[in-house]
Design a protein around this motif. Structure first.
Motif, PDB file in Angstrom:
ATOM      1  N   UNK A  63       0.858  -1.185   0.000  1.00  0.00           N
ATOM      2  CA  UNK A  63       0.000   0.000   0.000  1.00  0.00           C
ATOM      3  C   UNK A  63       0.894   1.236   0.000  1.00  0.00           C
ATOM      4  N   UNK A  64       0.638   2.129  -0.950  1.00  0.00           N
ATOM      5  CA  UNK A  64       1.423   3.363  -1.064  1.00  0.00           C
ATOM      6  C   UNK A  64       0.521   4.557  -0.769  1.00  0.00           C
ATOM      7  N   UNK A  65       1.162   5.708  -0.506  1.00  0.00           N
ATOM      8  CA  UNK A  65       0.412   6.891  -0.071  1.00  0.00           C
ATOM      9  C   UNK A  65       0.089   7.876  -1.188  1.00  0.00           C
ATOM     10  N   UNK A  66       0.351   7.502  -2.430  1.00  0.00           N
ATOM     11  CA  UNK A  66       0.077   8.403  -3.544  1.00  0.00           C
ATOM     12  C   UNK A  66      -0.323   7.602  -4.778  1.00  0.00           C
ATOM     13  N   UNK A  67      -1.295   8.073  -5.533  1.00  0.00           N
ATOM     14  CA  UNK A  67      -1.671   7.347  -6.753  1.00  0.00           C
ATOM     15  C   UNK A  67      -0.542   7.331  -7.789  1.00  0.00           C
ATOM     16  N   UNK A  68       0.354   8.305  -7.731  1.00  0.00           N
ATOM     17  CA  UNK A  68       1.473   8.333  -8.677  1.00  0.00           C
ATOM     18  C   UNK A  68       2.475   7.212  -8.432  1.00  0.00           C
ATOM     19  N   UNK A  69       2.542   6.719  -7.197  1.00  0.00           N
ATOM     20  CA  UNK A  69       3.472   5.649  -6.847  1.00  0.00           C
ATOM     21  C   UNK A  69       2.853   4.264  -7.032  1.00  0.00           C
ATOM     22  N   UNK A  70       1.576   4.208  -7.328  1.00  0.00           N
ATOM     23  CA  UNK A  70       0.842   2.941  -7.363  1.00  0.00           C
ATOM     24  C   UNK A  70       0.733   2.369  -8.762  1.00  0.00           C
ATOM     25  N   UNK A  71       0.659   1.040  -8.830  1.00  0.00           N
ATOM     26  CA  UNK A  71       0.368   0.352 -10.084  1.00  0.00           C
ATOM     27  C   UNK A  71      -1.140   0.334 -10.328  1.00  0.00           C
ATOM     28  N   UNK A  72      -1.887   0.151  -9.244  1.00  0.00           N
ATOM     29  CA  UNK A  72      -3.346   0.153  -9.341  1.00  0.00           C
ATOM     30  C   UNK A  72      -3.927   1.050  -8.258  1.00  0.00           C
ATOM     31  N   UNK A  73      -5.138   1.543  -8.526  1.00  0.00           N
ATOM     32  CA  UNK A  73      -5.865   2.374  -7.559  1.00  0.00           C
ATOM     33  C   UNK A  73      -7.137   1.623  -7.189  1.00  0.00           C
ATOM     34  N   UNK A  74      -7.321   1.433  -5.901  1.00  0.00           N
ATOM     35  CA  UNK A  74      -8.489   0.744  -5.394  1.00  0.00           C
ATOM     36  C   UNK A  74      -9.376   1.791  -4.725  1.00  0.00           C
ATOM     37  N   UNK A  75     -10.572   1.986  -5.270  1.00  0.00           N
ATOM     38  CA  UNK A  75     -11.482   3.013  -4.759  1.00  0.00           C
ATOM     39  C   UNK A  75     -12.702   2.362  -4.126  1.00  0.00           C
ATOM     40  N   UNK A  76     -13.000   2.803  -2.913  1.00  0.00           N
ATOM     41  CA  UNK A  76     -14.201   2.352  -2.206  1.00  0.00           C
ATOM     42  C   UNK A  76     -15.183   3.510  -2.241  1.00  0.00           C
ATOM     43  N   UNK A  77     -16.353   3.260  -2.819  1.00  0.00           N
ATOM     44  CA  UNK A  77     -17.362   4.310  -2.951  1.00  0.00           C
ATOM     45  C   UNK A  77     -18.645   3.838  -2.289  1.00  0.00           C
ATOM     46  N   UNK A  78     -19.171   4.664  -1.402  1.00  0.00           N
ATOM     47  CA  UNK A  78     -20.411   4.343  -0.707  1.00  0.00           C
ATOM     48  C   UNK A  78     -21.198   5.638  -0.481  1.00  0.00           C
ATOM     49  N   UNK A  79     -22.016   6.028  -1.460  1.00  0.00           N
ATOM     50  CA  UNK A  79     -22.792   7.261  -1.291  1.00  0.00           C
ATOM     51  C   UNK A  79     -24.002   7.050  -0.395  1.00  0.00           C
ATOM     52  N   UNK A  80     -24.455   8.141   0.167  1.00  0.00           N
ATOM     53  CA  UNK A  80     -25.604   8.114   1.069  1.00  0.00           C
ATOM     54  C   UNK A  80     -26.900   8.000   0.265  1.00  0.00           C
ATOM     55  N   UNK A  81     -27.819   7.225   0.780  1.00  0.00           N
ATOM     56  CA  UNK A  81     -29.145   7.110   0.187  1.00  0.00           C
ATOM     57  C   UNK A  81     -30.003   8.214   0.784  1.00  0.00           C
ATOM     58  N   UNK A  82     -30.135   9.309   0.055  1.00  0.00           N
ATOM     59  CA  UNK A  82     -30.859  10.470   0.580  1.00  0.00           C
ATOM     60  C   UNK A  82     -32.350  10.207   0.723  1.00  0.00           C
ATOM     61  N   UNK A  83     -32.902   9.330  -0.099  1.00  0.00           N
ATOM     62  CA  UNK A  83     -34.337   9.040   0.020  1.00  0.00           C
ATOM     63  C   UNK A  83     -34.627   8.280   1.307  1.00  0.00           C
ATOM     64  N   UNK A  84     -33.728   7.386   1.704  1.00  0.00           N
ATOM     65  CA  UNK A  84     -33.937   6.638   2.946  1.00  0.00           C
ATOM     66  C   UNK A  84     -33.839   7.568   4.142  1.00  0.00           C
ATOM     67  N   UNK A  85     -32.896   8.502   4.107  1.00  0.00           N
ATOM     68  CA  UNK A  85     -32.771   9.445   5.217  1.00  0.00           C
ATOM     69  C   UNK A  85     -33.951  10.399   5.275  1.00  0.00           C
ATOM     70  N   UNK A  86     -34.501  10.771   4.133  1.00  0.00           N
ATOM     71  CA  UNK A  86     -35.667  11.655   4.124  1.00  0.00           C
ATOM     72  C   UNK A  86     -36.858  10.944   4.759  1.00  0.00           C
ATOM     73  N   UNK A  87     -37.058   9.675   4.398  1.00  0.00           N
ATOM     74  CA  UNK A  87     -38.157   8.904   4.982  1.00  0.00           C
ATOM     75  C   UNK A  87     -37.944   8.705   6.477  1.00  0.00           C
ATOM     76  N   UNK A  88     -36.701   8.456   6.868  1.00  0.00           N
ATOM     77  CA  UNK A  88     -36.385   8.251   8.269  1.00  0.00           C
ATOM     78  C   UNK A  88     -36.654   9.526   9.059  1.00  0.00           C
ATOM     79  N   UNK A  89     -36.279  10.662   8.493  1.00  0.00           N
ATOM     80  CA  UNK A  89     -36.499  11.941   9.165  1.00  0.00           C
ATOM     81  C   UNK A  89     -37.990  12.217   9.338  1.00  0.00           C
TER      82      UNK A  89
END
Length: 181
Positions: A71-97
């Motif tokens: 694991x490296x600290x910069x994308x320039x030093x890496x062979x591959x980039x592993x991205x974890x994406x988890x956006x918020x479900x705004x409709x679920x939070x609206x219903x919950x609210x």
């Protein structure tokens, strides 16, 4: 003078195709499979694009425990980039609210309900996508159950990526705890 110039131009025009035929054919560019790129990579940069840190932390812990990549600290030093994406479900939070008894309309990172968790692996030099998988955690109103579902989905994503890079041998048993008798 004009006749000589015309003869020279015509001769060159007819000679060019003959010269082109005498050159050896160039080799076509060899394409490398995504699996070969993943297996050839030595370094990885981890990128968190999530509303909560839970999925990223689970996948990061899996990568740190797996000695295949550094694991490296910069994308320039890496062979591959592993991205974890988890956006918020705004409709679920609206219903919950709307359904909640409290009057607070604020949503915090800890209480965020996720739409999905996506793990994407890209070649850092070409930005070519080498792997992508998505899990949808079960949305639960209880924070503990929701956290457990997010952890489970992140673990499935990491296992899916690991299986892609290092497929199990046919007929081999996956790593599992022995079943009690």
């Amino acid at each position: 003078m004009k006749l000589r110039l015309f003869v020279i131009i015509v001769t060159v025009a007819f000679a060019l195709p003959l010269l082109a035929q005498d050159q050896p054919p160039t080799e076509p560019k060899k394409t490398v499979s995504t699996l070969a790129r993943l297996q050839a990579a030595k370094t990885v940069f981890l990128k968190n694009d999530s509303v909560t840190d839970i999925p990223f932390n689970v996948i990061q812990a899996g990568m740190e425990a797996w000695p295949r990549y550094e694991i490296v600290d910069s994308p320039n030093k890496a062979d591959i980039i592993l991205e974890v994406r988890a956006p918020e479900d705004t409709t679920a939070n609206a219903n919950k609210d709307e359904n909640s008894k409290s009057s607070k309309k604020e949503t915090s990172k800890e209480n965020a309900v996720l739409q999905f968790i996506r793990l994407t692996v890209m070649d850092s030099k070409t930005n070519a996508m080498l792997f992508m998988d998505t899990q949808r955690p079960k949305n639960s109103w209880k924070e503990k159950a929701r956290t457990d579902n997010e952890i489970e989905c992140a673990q499935k994503l990491f296992t899916s990526f690991k299986e892609r890079v290092e497929p199990s041998a046919p007929g081999a048993q996956p790593d599992a705890a022995p079943t009690p008798k």
